[in-house]
Scaffold this motif. Sequence first.
Motif, PDB file in Angstrom:
ATOM      1  N   VAL A  81      10.703  -8.235 -26.999  1.00 30.75           N
ATOM      2  CA  VAL A  81       9.915  -8.318 -25.777  1.00 30.75           C
ATOM      3  C   VAL A  81       9.974  -9.770 -25.324  1.00 30.75           C
ATOM      4  O   VAL A  81       9.751 -10.679 -26.116  1.00 30.75           O
ATOM      5  N   ALA A  82      10.303  -9.970 -24.046  1.00 29.47           N
ATOM      6  CA  ALA A  82      10.450 -11.322 -23.523  1.00 29.47           C
ATOM      7  C   ALA A  82       9.757 -11.438 -22.175  1.00 29.47           C
ATOM      8  O   ALA A  82       9.572 -10.449 -21.473  1.00 29.47           O
ATOM      9  N   ALA A  83       9.378 -12.659 -21.827  1.00 22.45           N
ATOM     10  CA  ALA A  83       8.786 -12.931 -20.513  1.00 22.45           C
ATOM     11  C   ALA A  83       9.917 -13.219 -19.537  1.00 22.45           C
ATOM     12  O   ALA A  83      10.913 -13.849 -19.880  1.00 22.45           O
ATOM     13  N   VAL A  84       9.760 -12.740 -18.297  1.00 22.79           N
ATOM     14  CA  VAL A  84      10.728 -13.002 -17.237  1.00 22.79           C
ATOM     15  C   VAL A  84       9.976 -13.709 -16.118  1.00 22.79           C
ATOM     16  O   VAL A  84       8.995 -13.184 -15.588  1.00 22.79           O
ATOM     17  N   ASP A  85      10.435 -14.923 -15.765  1.00 20.47           N
ATOM     18  CA  ASP A  85       9.736 -15.676 -14.712  1.00 20.47           C
ATOM     19  C   ASP A  85      10.308 -15.337 -13.336  1.00 20.47           C
ATOM     20  O   ASP A  85      11.226 -14.517 -13.208  1.00 20.47           O
ATOM     21  N   ASP A  86       9.767 -15.954 -12.293  1.00 19.02           N
ATOM     22  CA  ASP A  86      10.188 -15.677 -10.918  1.00 19.02           C
ATOM     23  C   ASP A  86      11.662 -15.965 -10.681  1.00 19.02           C
ATOM     24  O   ASP A  86      12.296 -15.320  -9.848  1.00 19.02           O
ATOM     25  N   ALA A  87      12.219 -16.918 -11.397  1.00 15.81           N
ATOM     26  CA  ALA A  87      13.629 -17.266 -11.235  1.00 15.81           C
ATOM     27  C   ALA A  87      14.537 -16.337 -12.040  1.00 15.81           C
ATOM     28  O   ALA A  87      15.760 -16.438 -11.966  1.00 15.81           O
ATOM     29  N   GLY A  88      13.944 -15.456 -12.838  1.00 18.01           N
ATOM     30  CA  GLY A  88      14.734 -14.531 -13.645  1.00 18.01           C
ATOM     31  C   GLY A  88      15.055 -15.040 -15.037  1.00 18.01           C
ATOM     32  O   GLY A  88      15.768 -14.371 -15.791  1.00 18.01           O
ATOM     33  N   ALA A  89      14.535 -16.199 -15.395  1.00 17.70           N
ATOM     34  CA  ALA A  89      14.770 -16.748 -16.728  1.00 17.70           C
ATOM     35  C   ALA A  89      13.992 -15.926 -17.758  1.00 17.70           C
ATOM     36  O   ALA A  89      12.827 -15.597 -17.558  1.00 17.70           O
TER      37      ALA A  89
END
Length: 177
Positions: A81-89
């Motif tokens: 499970v990973a976080a995805v930021d607004d830039a898609g990182a």
Amino acid sequence: MLAEADNGAELAASMAELKAYLRIESDGEDAVLAGLLRSAAALCEQFVGQWLIRRGARETVPADGRWHRLAARPVVAIGAVAAVDDAGAVTPLPVEAYAIDIDASGDGWVRAVRPGNRLAVEYQAGMATDLNGVAEPLRQGIMRLAAEHFVARGDEGAAPPAVVSALWRPWRRMRLS
């Protein structure tokens, strides 16, 4: 967003069974039969609302602190499970930053402990590792549907036999929106 792997290779083991059902002894129709098996298995998955062959999926859900059900089922394992930021990182999350659950009906659930943008979830879903591990009525319906399509080639008005849906109906799982 849901990504899945192709399950065509796992269906190859059923080619001999389909050829025996159709009483075909030559290899001249193998490509057609393989395509019909894949198509019948895909129709079965759509009808029952579950993946037959176990494979990996990657799905993105909101990280709003609420529980979110994963699209594929039955879920057998939830991995990264990973976080995805607004830039898609994408940034892997520590275990304490999210919660996961697989309920008795095979639905997978995930939520972020602290709200953020989105979660990318990698998981495994499917009833069996290959078609031979799938319940016999499901397999039989796939064989009969593939055989029916083979026999009815060129007949656009042909309808699938009612026995196929009768074989698949006990495994049908529907979701209400």
